[in-house]
Design a protein around this motif. Structure first.
Motif, PDB file in Angstrom:
ATOM      1  N   ALA A 135     -11.010  12.857  -7.896  1.00 30.95           N
ATOM      2  CA  ALA A 135      -9.566  12.620  -8.009  1.00 30.95           C
ATOM      3  C   ALA A 135      -8.995  13.791  -8.799  1.00 30.95           C
ATOM      4  O   ALA A 135      -9.286  13.941  -9.988  1.00 30.95           O
ATOM      5  CB  ALA A 135      -9.306  11.303  -8.727  1.00 30.95           C
ATOM      6  N   LEU A 186      -4.299  12.123  -0.390  1.00 34.01           N
ATOM      7  CA  LEU A 186      -5.149  10.968  -0.118  1.00 34.01           C
ATOM      8  C   LEU A 186      -4.749  10.262   1.171  1.00 34.01           C
ATOM      9  O   LEU A 186      -5.594   9.712   1.872  1.00 34.01           O
ATOM     10  CB  LEU A 186      -5.094   9.997  -1.296  1.00 34.01           C
ATOM     11  CG  LEU A 186      -6.030   8.789  -1.212  1.00 34.01           C
ATOM     12  CD1 LEU A 186      -6.650   8.481  -2.560  1.00 34.01           C
ATOM     13  CD2 LEU A 186      -5.292   7.549  -0.719  1.00 34.01           C
ATOM     14  N   ARG A 241      -5.780  13.921  -4.078  1.00 37.61           N
ATOM     15  CA  ARG A 241      -4.730  13.613  -5.044  1.00 37.61           C
ATOM     16  C   ARG A 241      -3.871  12.471  -4.507  1.00 37.61           C
ATOM     17  O   ARG A 241      -3.693  12.325  -3.287  1.00 37.61           O
ATOM     18  CB  ARG A 241      -3.843  14.835  -5.313  1.00 37.61           C
ATOM     19  CG  ARG A 241      -3.128  15.346  -4.080  1.00 37.61           C
ATOM     20  CD  ARG A 241      -2.223  16.519  -4.379  1.00 37.61           C
ATOM     21  NE  ARG A 241      -1.772  17.122  -3.137  1.00 37.61           N
ATOM     22  CZ  ARG A 241      -0.792  16.659  -2.384  1.00 37.61           C
ATOM     23  NH1 ARG A 241      -0.147  15.570  -2.758  1.00 37.61           N
ATOM     24  NH2 ARG A 241      -0.459  17.266  -1.253  1.00 37.61           N
ATOM     25  N   LEU A 242      -3.357  11.684  -5.422  1.00 41.45           N
ATOM     26  CA  LEU A 242      -2.427  10.630  -5.047  1.00 41.45           C
ATOM     27  C   LEU A 242      -1.025  11.236  -4.914  1.00 41.45           C
ATOM     28  O   LEU A 242      -0.586  11.956  -5.809  1.00 41.45           O
ATOM     29  CB  LEU A 242      -2.409   9.523  -6.099  1.00 41.45           C
ATOM     30  CG  LEU A 242      -3.660   8.656  -6.205  1.00 41.45           C
ATOM     31  CD1 LEU A 242      -3.523   7.697  -7.367  1.00 41.45           C
ATOM     32  CD2 LEU A 242      -3.896   7.899  -4.911  1.00 41.45           C
ATOM     33  N   TRP A 251     -16.493   8.028  -6.557  1.00 38.93           N
ATOM     34  CA  TRP A 251     -15.272   8.652  -7.054  1.00 38.93           C
ATOM     35  C   TRP A 251     -15.564   9.298  -8.403  1.00 38.93           C
ATOM     36  O   TRP A 251     -16.166   8.690  -9.276  1.00 38.93           O
ATOM     37  CB  TRP A 251     -14.166   7.617  -7.223  1.00 38.93           C
ATOM     38  CG  TRP A 251     -13.382   7.346  -5.980  1.00 38.93           C
ATOM     39  CD1 TRP A 251     -13.529   6.287  -5.128  1.00 38.93           C
ATOM     40  CD2 TRP A 251     -12.299   8.133  -5.464  1.00 38.93           C
ATOM     41  NE1 TRP A 251     -12.603   6.366  -4.110  1.00 38.93           N
ATOM     42  CE2 TRP A 251     -11.839   7.492  -4.297  1.00 38.93           C
ATOM     43  CE3 TRP A 251     -11.679   9.319  -5.886  1.00 38.93           C
ATOM     44  CZ2 TRP A 251     -10.784   8.003  -3.537  1.00 38.93           C
ATOM     45  CZ3 TRP A 251     -10.634   9.828  -5.130  1.00 38.93           C
ATOM     46  CH2 TRP A 251     -10.194   9.176  -3.966  1.00 38.93           C
ATOM     47  N   LEU A 260     -12.621   7.515   3.486  1.00 34.77           N
ATOM     48  CA  LEU A 260     -12.924   6.600   2.395  1.00 34.77           C
ATOM     49  C   LEU A 260     -13.689   5.351   2.835  1.00 34.77           C
ATOM     50  O   LEU A 260     -14.066   4.532   1.996  1.00 34.77           O
ATOM     51  CB  LEU A 260     -11.627   6.188   1.686  1.00 34.77           C
ATOM     52  CG  LEU A 260     -10.871   7.365   1.053  1.00 34.77           C
ATOM     53  CD1 LEU A 260      -9.589   6.873   0.392  1.00 34.77           C
ATOM     54  CD2 LEU A 260     -11.741   8.098   0.051  1.00 34.77           C
ATOM     55  N   GLU A 273      -8.392   1.955  -2.696  1.00 32.15           N
ATOM     56  CA  GLU A 273      -8.300   2.596  -1.377  1.00 32.15           C
ATOM     57  C   GLU A 273      -9.672   2.556  -0.686  1.00 32.15           C
ATOM     58  O   GLU A 273      -9.763   2.236   0.494  1.00 32.15           O
ATOM     59  CB  GLU A 273      -7.816   4.039  -1.527  1.00 32.15           C
ATOM     60  CG  GLU A 273      -6.328   4.192  -1.728  1.00 32.15           C
ATOM     61  CD  GLU A 273      -5.533   3.946  -0.448  1.00 32.15           C
ATOM     62  OE1 GLU A 273      -6.097   4.061   0.655  1.00 32.15           O
ATOM     63  OE2 GLU A 273      -4.337   3.631  -0.564  1.00 32.15           O
ATOM     64  N   SER A 274     -10.710   2.873  -1.439  1.00 33.03           N
ATOM     65  CA  SER A 274     -12.056   2.813  -0.865  1.00 33.03           C
ATOM     66  C   SER A 274     -12.467   1.379  -0.529  1.00 33.03           C
ATOM     67  O   SER A 274     -13.052   1.116   0.518  1.00 33.03           O
ATOM     68  CB  SER A 274     -13.079   3.405  -1.847  1.00 33.03           C
ATOM     69  OG  SER A 274     -12.979   4.803  -1.877  1.00 33.03           O
ATOM     70  N   ARG A 333      -7.130   9.021   4.196  1.00 36.57           N
ATOM     71  CA  ARG A 333      -7.126   7.644   4.683  1.00 36.57           C
ATOM     72  C   ARG A 333      -7.075   7.616   6.203  1.00 36.57           C
ATOM     73  O   ARG A 333      -7.807   6.874   6.860  1.00 36.57           O
ATOM     74  CB  ARG A 333      -5.928   6.891   4.110  1.00 36.57           C
ATOM     75  CG  ARG A 333      -5.840   5.457   4.606  1.00 36.57           C
ATOM     76  CD  ARG A 333      -4.443   4.910   4.465  1.00 36.57           C
ATOM     77  NE  ARG A 333      -4.126   4.495   3.106  1.00 36.57           N
ATOM     78  CZ  ARG A 333      -2.919   4.049   2.743  1.00 36.57           C
ATOM     79  NH1 ARG A 333      -1.933   4.015   3.628  1.00 36.57           N
ATOM     80  NH2 ARG A 333      -2.701   3.653   1.510  1.00 36.57           N
ATOM     81  N   CYS A 382      -7.399   4.675  -6.449  1.00 35.75           N
ATOM     82  CA  CYS A 382      -8.455   5.322  -5.669  1.00 35.75           C
ATOM     83  C   CYS A 382      -9.577   4.342  -5.326  1.00 35.75           C
ATOM     84  O   CYS A 382     -10.051   4.295  -4.180  1.00 35.75           O
ATOM     85  CB  CYS A 382      -9.024   6.510  -6.445  1.00 35.75           C
ATOM     86  SG  CYS A 382      -7.881   7.887  -6.663  1.00 35.75           S
TER      87      CYS A 382
END
Length: 268
Positions: A193, A200, A237-238, A215, A209, A259-260, A204, A256
């Motif tokens: 991250a 990100l 990066r977000l 992470w 992911l 998301e995974s 996705r 993060c």
């Protein structure tokens, strides 16, 4: 009942708020009904001593039942003794002395994990505790601490995990290069991250992911060093949609990890 706040036994418990005492003894301090309850439920063998004020012991019937189930006796203390033992200004009537139970890095990656959080040089206790709690909530298999990351048995870390410290394996004191190597050997993709990484949302869409992922989260102020970033499979990066300069580390890590978790469960 323990009544003297200055007794050697009380002082020995109080010393566990200091890292040096935790390192020397291999013990740490639990405070409050939530942390004590989770330890009794998930890792009762780790509890060495249990202290409570009579009022608190009467109030928390579920804690009493768990202690009885595991044959753990409580020692009554006065409010002043409990205050002397605890790290918090207003303790909630329960304190336990508990064994540290870290898991080796080798054992963590030997279990074919699908989701792991690696914390490199994370120094803020509240951030680390929140990351451990988020990893637990997201169904991660483990949390691995490398470099000079804050001690997970620091009282502030323990409190901010709200019991998650007892729900998943945590490895302490690892070397980042070795951890990344073991993650790769276990078939995991290591994703950093990092504010300089790819978006990100694009990852996705690519389904990145959904794969077994470790992470990597860096220091709150400096982020990750270039040599660490050179070893990862990808940096993400977000996106910031509003006007905030950035996200707090623990908040970003929570997003993060989720998301995974979402991607892996959608694939499953």
């Amino acid at each position: 009942m323990l009544e003297n706040p200055r007794s050697p036994r009380v002082r020995a418990v109080a010393k566990l708020t200091k890292r040096s005492a935790r390192v020397e003894t291999g013990l740490f301090l639990l405070e409050g009904p939530q942390s004590v309850r989770e330890a009794l439920h998930y890792l009762p063998a780790a509890i060495v001593e249990l202290f409570a004020t009579p009022t608190a012991w009467e109030k928390h019937a579920d804690v009493r039942a768990l202690a009885a189930e595991h044959d753990i006796e409580v020692e009554y203390v006065t409010e002043s003794v409990l205050a002397a033992m605890a790290d918090t200004v207003t303790p909630q009537g329960l304190v336990a002395v508990t064994r540290q139970t870290p898991t080796s890095v080798k054992d963590i990656f030997a279990g074919s994990p699908k989701l792991v959080a690696i914390c490199e040089e994370v120094r803020d206790p509240g951030n680390l505790g929140t990351i451990i709690r988020a990893a637990d909530a997201a169904g991660a298999d483990a949390v691995v601490l490398t470099g000079r990351t804050v001690d997970p048995y620091n009282p502030k870390v323990v409190r901010s995990t709200t019991g998650s410290l007892f729900h998943l394996p945590i490895s302490v004191g690892g070397d980042l290069d070795d951890v990344i190597r073991r993650a790769h050997a276990a078939g995991m993709s290591v994703v950093a991250a990092d504010v300089k990484g790819d978006d990100l949302l694009a990852a996705r869409a690519e389904g990145v992911l959904a794969q077994p992922t470790a992470w990597l989260f860096g220091n709150e102020a400096r982020g990750l060093e270039d040599d660490a970033l050179a070893q990862v499979d990808r940096a993400l990066r977000l996106p910031i949609f509003g006007r905030a300069e950035s996200l707090n580390l623990a908040t970003a890590a929570s997003v993060c990890l989720y998301e995974s978790a979402f991607a892996q469960r959608a694939e499953g």
